[in-house]
Design a protein around this motif. Sequence first.
Motif, short mmCIF file in Angstrom:
data_model
loop_
_atom_site.label_atom_id
_atom_site.label_comp_id
_atom_site.label_asym_id
_atom_site.label_seq_id
_atom_site.Cartn_x
_atom_site.Cartn_y
_atom_site.Cartn_z
N GLY A 51 0.87 -1.05 -0.16
CA GLY A 51 0.32 0.15 0.27
C GLY A 51 1.18 1.21 0.10
O GLY A 51 0.68 2.40 -1.16
N LEU A 52 1.82 1.77 0.89
CA LEU A 52 2.89 2.51 0.88
C LEU A 52 3.59 2.67 0.20
O LEU A 52 4.17 3.89 -0.84
N THR A 53 4.33 1.47 -0.97
CA THR A 53 5.15 1.57 -1.86
C THR A 53 4.21 2.31 -3.27
O THR A 53 4.56 3.05 -3.90
N VAL A 54 3.18 1.24 -3.56
CA VAL A 54 2.02 2.45 -4.73
C VAL A 54 1.52 3.83 -3.99
O VAL A 54 2.00 4.79 -5.07
N LEU A 55 1.28 4.25 -2.77
CA LEU A 55 0.66 5.47 -2.41
C LEU A 55 2.19 6.10 -3.01
O LEU A 55 1.70 7.45 -3.24
N TYR A 56 3.42 6.11 -2.69
CA TYR A 56 4.73 6.49 -2.58
C TYR A 56 5.22 6.92 -4.16
O TYR A 56 5.11 7.93 -5.04
N SER A 57 4.72 6.10 -5.34
CA SER A 57 5.63 5.45 -6.71
C SER A 57 4.52 5.40 -7.35
O SER A 57 4.92 5.09 -8.33
N GLY A 58 2.92 5.29 -7.72
CA GLY A 58 1.87 5.23 -8.21
C GLY A 58 2.34 3.54 -9.57
O GLY A 58 2.43 2.76 -8.64
N PRO A 59 2.16 3.46 -9.97
CA PRO A 59 2.20 2.49 -10.89
C PRO A 59 3.56 1.53 -11.32
O PRO A 59 3.25 0.70 -11.40
N LEU A 60 4.68 2.16 -10.48
CA LEU A 60 6.25 1.78 -10.56
C LEU A 60 5.67 1.07 -9.48
O LEU A 60 5.92 -0.29 -9.15
N GLY A 61 5.25 1.46 -8.30
CA GLY A 61 4.98 0.50 -6.93
C GLY A 61 3.69 -0.81 -7.87
O GLY A 61 3.91 -2.15 -7.20
N LEU A 62 2.84 -0.50 -8.39
CA LEU A 62 1.74 -1.66 -8.91
C LEU A 62 2.48 -2.38 -9.41
O LEU A 62 2.12 -3.42 -9.29
N GLY A 63 3.46 -1.96 -10.46
CA GLY A 63 4.46 -2.63 -11.01
C GLY A 63 5.10 -3.73 -10.26
O GLY A 63 4.99 -5.44 -11.15
N MET A 64 5.12 -3.42 -9.20
CA MET A 64 6.43 -4.37 -8.46
C MET A 64 5.65 -5.17 -7.36
O MET A 64 5.39 -6.36 -7.65
N TYR A 65 4.57 -4.90 -7.69
CA TYR A 65 3.43 -5.84 -6.82
C TYR A 65 3.33 -6.55 -7.08
O TYR A 65 3.03 -8.31 -7.64
N GLY A 193 15.37 6.60 -4.60
CA GLY A 193 16.20 6.18 -3.34
C GLY A 193 15.31 4.39 -3.62
O GLY A 193 16.48 3.62 -3.38
N LEU A 194 14.19 4.24 -4.72
CA LEU A 194 13.83 2.70 -3.88
C LEU A 194 14.20 2.45 -5.20
O LEU A 194 15.35 1.23 -5.25
N LEU A 195 14.66 3.33 -6.95
CA LEU A 195 15.46 2.58 -7.73
C LEU A 195 16.80 2.38 -7.81
O LEU A 195 17.22 0.84 -7.97
N VAL A 196 17.60 3.03 -6.30
CA VAL A 196 18.87 3.01 -6.44
C VAL A 196 19.61 2.15 -5.83
O VAL A 196 20.21 0.83 -5.76
N ALA A 197 18.09 1.59 -4.12
CA ALA A 197 17.88 0.20 -3.42
C ALA A 197 17.97 -0.53 -3.82
O ALA A 197 18.45 -1.68 -3.12
N TYR A 198 17.24 -1.12 -5.10
CA TYR A 198 16.79 -2.36 -5.83
C TYR A 198 18.14 -3.10 -6.21
O TYR A 198 17.84 -4.54 -5.79
N PRO A 199 19.11 -2.80 -6.39
CA PRO A 199 20.29 -3.73 -6.88
C PRO A 199 20.53 -3.90 -5.58
O PRO A 199 21.61 -5.21 -5.29
N ILE A 200 20.82 -3.23 -4.29
CA ILE A 200 21.62 -3.94 -3.08
C ILE A 200 20.46 -4.97 -2.91
O ILE A 200 21.22 -6.29 -2.10
N ASN A 201 19.32 -4.65 -2.78
CA ASN A 201 18.35 -6.11 -2.09
C ASN A 201 18.83 -7.06 -2.92
O ASN A 201 18.60 -8.22 -2.33
N VAL A 202 18.88 -7.05 -3.78
CA VAL A 202 19.03 -8.32 -5.06
C VAL A 202 20.37 -9.16 -4.29
O VAL A 202 20.64 -10.19 -4.10
N TYR A 203 21.46 -7.72 -4.20
CA TYR A 203 22.47 -8.36 -3.63
C TYR A 203 22.98 -9.84 -2.75
O TYR A 203 22.44 -10.32 -2.44
N LEU A 204 21.82 -8.42 -1.91
CA LEU A 204 21.87 -8.84 0.07
C LEU A 204 20.93 -10.32 -0.38
O LEU A 204 21.19 -10.93 0.62
N VAL A 205 19.73 -10.64 -0.72
CA VAL A 205 19.08 -11.68 -1.04
C VAL A 205 20.25 -12.71 -2.07
O VAL A 205 19.99 -13.61 -1.18
#
Length: 223
Positions: A51-65, A193-205
């Motif tokens: 809910g917060l991800t879509v609220l912050y980033s709209g269609p990008l957040g929905l696409g991620m969901y 911030g979301l876009l920049v942090a995505y690669p590091i999250n993939v790496y940490l996983v």
Amino acid sequence: MSLESSLQSVLTNPTYLSVWVAIVAASLAVLVWDVRSNNDEMAPLMKFVWGLTVLYSGPLGLGMYWYSGRAQISHDSLWRKGSRSVAHCYSGCGAGEVIGVTLAAGLLALGTSLVIVVTFTFAYAMGYALTVGPLMQEGVGFGEAAKDALLTETPSITLMEIAAIGTDVWLAGEAHIGEVLFWSGLVFSLTIGLLVAYPINVYLVHRGVKGGMQDPTERRQAA
């Protein structure tokens, strides 16, 4: 015209802002409909996260969901786990950033350095809380939960907030709380911030530091 001026012009354009608000509202409506109709078994925490991800980033957040959060995805993957992981971090840190910037820059009118310190503090606090709280609900002690949050969330929060707060200060550092740019710049910076942090999250996983949240296909298999 510089990149800064061009972005400021777009972020204060009434037409652009009206269209963006409409798109975000539509994205939220789709999210709510899909969760209620097809994914109501989703954990309450992840409903909050998406809910917060879509609220912050709209269609990008929905696409991620749609890509990583629905039980109807064909299979789970490293990239989907990274998407859920960064959304989890983003929801808490974004809330902390909004509170921090509004308090420090808007209400207290602090200088840039103090605004950055206060905003980072709130972002870290909210980001850690979204990990510590659920762990404690599962019976994990506070010390162990806090240690886990520091280990798993610090790299993501740090990169996310350097990008987001840096962008916000660059674009709207001189804007007052009553100006459109104060709020539109904040929203724009969150997505950066979301876009920049995505690669590091993939790496940490990938390294096993983060788990990538629950595999949503398990809900479908359980049903």
